[in-house]
Motif scaffolding. Structure first.
Motif, PDB file in Angstrom:
ATOM      1  N   ALA A 174       6.072  -0.703   1.020  1.00  0.00           N
ATOM      2  CA  ALA A 174       5.015  -0.034   0.256  1.00  0.00           C
ATOM      3  C   ALA A 174       3.648  -0.417   0.809  1.00  0.00           C
ATOM      4  O   ALA A 174       2.756   0.431   0.942  1.00  0.00           O
ATOM      5  CB  ALA A 174       5.122  -0.381  -1.223  1.00  0.00           C
ATOM      6  N   HIS A 175       3.471  -1.696   1.154  1.00  0.00           N
ATOM      7  CA  HIS A 175       2.209  -2.110   1.772  1.00  0.00           C
ATOM      8  C   HIS A 175       1.976  -1.357   3.083  1.00  0.00           C
ATOM      9  O   HIS A 175       0.863  -0.906   3.358  1.00  0.00           O
ATOM     10  CB  HIS A 175       2.199  -3.612   2.062  1.00  0.00           C
ATOM     11  N   VAL A 176       3.022  -1.218   3.877  1.00  0.00           N
ATOM     12  CA  VAL A 176       2.882  -0.514   5.149  1.00  0.00           C
ATOM     13  C   VAL A 176       2.450   0.933   4.895  1.00  0.00           C
ATOM     14  O   VAL A 176       1.500   1.435   5.504  1.00  0.00           O
ATOM     15  CB  VAL A 176       4.196  -0.534   5.968  1.00  0.00           C
ATOM     16  N   ALA A 177       3.141   1.593   3.976  1.00  0.00           N
ATOM     17  CA  ALA A 177       2.865   3.003   3.710  1.00  0.00           C
ATOM     18  C   ALA A 177       1.488   3.218   3.083  1.00  0.00           C
ATOM     19  O   ALA A 177       0.793   4.180   3.421  1.00  0.00           O
ATOM     20  CB  ALA A 177       3.952   3.579   2.802  1.00  0.00           C
ATOM     21  N   LEU A 178       1.097   2.322   2.198  1.00  0.00           N
ATOM     22  CA  LEU A 178      -0.138   2.523   1.440  1.00  0.00           C
ATOM     23  C   LEU A 178      -1.365   1.824   2.009  1.00  0.00           C
ATOM     24  O   LEU A 178      -2.483   2.274   1.795  1.00  0.00           O
ATOM     25  CB  LEU A 178       0.061   2.033  -0.004  1.00  0.00           C
TER      26      LEU A 178
END
Length: 141
Positions: free
Chosen positions: A56-60
């Motif tokens: 999620a950190h990577v995507a956001l």
């Protein structure tokens, strides 16, 4: 449990996953290397939860890693967003295996070991996921 999801999302985001003996963290994302490092000493389920959180950190937040490190407000905001994404994935999994009449937010939180500080988002996501079922109101009661 989440192997297929993790493989697809990590491939789509072009991020690698490495398992190491971490002493302080469950996992963390290294944006300059595009790698998620996961504590190999966790159970498989805890590793998967940590990976989904980091994905999620990577995507956001991929291009916001400097803000994450500099300001506590941004750090908290980004952590909350990643936790919300994790909870959504866990609710989707729960819904696959739980009939609406048996769904219960307390059962969900215990089964998936979700901290009680996330009760509000769990209720919100479950309400959305089970909207229209007879148990709908029990999520927010």
């Amino acid at each position: 449990m989440f192997d297929g999801y993790i493989k697809k999302i990590s491939s789509d985001l072009n991020v690698k996953i490495a398992y190491l003996d971490l002493t302080e963290d469950d996992a963390h994302y290294l944006p300059t290397l595009d790698i998620i490092v996961v504590n190999q000493n966790l159970s498989e389920f805890e590793q998967q939860k940590a990976i989904i959180h980091e994905l999620a950190h990577v995507a956001l937040h991929k291009n916001e890693h400097k803000l994450y490190m500099v300001t506590s407000r941004m750090h908290r905001r980004m952590e909350n967003e990643a936790n919300n994404c994790l909870i959504e994935q866990l609710v989707y999994h729960y819904k696959e295996y739980t009939e609406p009449e048996n769904a219960n937010w307390i059962d969900f939180m215990e089964r998936y070991d979700v901290d009680h500080e996330h009760e509000f988002i769990v209720k919100e996501v479950m309400t959305s996921a089970y909207y229209g079922s007879e148990q709908f109101r029990s999520f927010v009661d």
